[in-house]
Design an enzyme around this catalytic site. Structure first.
Site: not given
Ligand code: SF4
Length: 333
Positions: A41, A122, A140, A189, A196, A199, A205
């Site tokens: 860390e 953090y 962070d 992200c 996305c 993701c 989201c």
């Molecule tokens: Fe980021 Fe939302 Fe895209 Fe996922 S869906 S990468 S959380 S903006």
């Protein structure tokens, strides 16, 4: 329930895509060795995983326990740290290792960890969540970005991010969620061009739903860095160069260096430099001019040029030496 579903998806994605790193345990397993969590860390503050990984391996091979690190000399640790930047971290690392060795063990809560040198909000929360299973909000910039986007926050307030992160943390292995969030922010992200479609959070989201994911959170304008100038002396004799150690306090404190003057805002007069480098520090940019000198300056030592890489020079002085040596080669050619 956005939060519960998102947390579940995120942890599952982490389990499926877990990155094996020498300071991590696989998801759901016993936490890794505390010394390793702490060291990683500290090394990862403002430095990428790719840079840290080989350096971490070398560190733990040389000093496998916090006691061995605490017993090492400042010079040996600072040399091993050379090139990782942000040298105040290395000095705090030394102070922290010695304090923990004196106490006999690390404190076992985020609040206790924060009392140690170099461990801020953090880092203490990340260590406590990963190593002790404490539900501590490790925030962070990656985590802040993911949560802001997930909840569609343009100007997130710290307390709000903290609450939303805590809502997502499971009682069991909350450190897995912290690490999942860190990985997602670093790889999917991303600040620009978030991926996305890959993701695990996209169904929940808000930023993705808006069609402008990248616009969340709004970027804070950074003021331009001030510029400074400095002169370093290149004193070469019989295949060696004269090096000194910087004062222990201040920027690059205790590190090996070329001798030289103060760094100031004023542009230096004509200096007949044999090389120059530009280096970006966190708070300013420096133009360092390399000037030849005949006689040694200050307390120091002759470092053979063919063993310059063993001197523990931080990046600024390594670049400076490379600039002079490249110039010498050019003139000799
Ligand atoms: Fe980021 Fe939302 Fe895209 Fe996922 S869906 S990468 S959380 S903006």
């Amino acid at each position: 329930m956005v939060t519960a579903n998102a947390a579940k998806q995120l942890i599952q994605h982490y389990v499926d895509n877990f990155r094996r790193l020498p300071w991590r345990s696989p998801p759901g397993e016993r936490p890794p060795n505390l010394y390793r969590v702490w060291l990683s860390e500290v090394m990862l503050q403002q430095t990428t995983v790719a840079t840290v990984r080989p350096r971490f391996e070398r560190f733990v091979q040389r000093w496998p326990t916090i006691e061995s690190l605490a017993a090492a000399s400042d010079e040996a640790i600072l040399s091993e740290w050379a090139g990782l930047g942000y040298y105040a971290r290395a000095r705090n690392l030394i102070a922290c290792a010695r304090e923990v060795a004196r106490r006999g063990s690390f404190p076992t809560t985020a609040a206790g960890l924060r009392e140690l040198p170099g461990i801020g909000a953090y880092t203490s929360a990340a260590i406590a969540a990963i190593a002790f299973g404490e539900k501590a909000p490790a925030i962070d910039t990656n985590v802040e970005r993911v949560i802001s986007r997930l909840h569609g926050l343009k100007r997130p307030v710290r307390a709000e991010i903290e609450r939303l992160l805590l809502d997502m943390m499971p009682d069991d292995h909350p450190g897995d969620l912290v690490q999942a969030m860190m990985d997602l922010g670093a790889t999917i992200c991303r600040p620009k061009n978030p991926r996305c479609v890959e993701c695990p959070l996209h169904a929940d989201c808000a930023a993705f739903a808006s069609g402008t994911a990248e616009a969340f959170p709004e970027r804070r304008r950074r003021s331009a860095r001030p510029h400074k100038y400095g002169v370093a002396y290149w004193i070469e004799r019989g295949g060696s160069v004269w090096l000194v150690r910087r004062p222990s306090k201040g920027l690059l404190g205790g590190m090996a260096a070329l001798p030289g003057g103060e760094w100031t805002r004023s542009v230096p007069d004509r200096v007949n430099a044999i090389g120059a480098v530009r280096h970006v520090f966190t708070h300013f940019e420096l133009d360092l001019h390399l000037v030849p000198r005949a006689e040694p300056e200050g307390d120091g030592w002759w470092q053979p040029l063919d063993r310059l890489s063993e001197a523990g020079l931080p990046t600024l002085y390594r670049k400076a030496a490379e600039a002079v040596l490249a110039n010498n080669d050019r003139l000799a050619a």
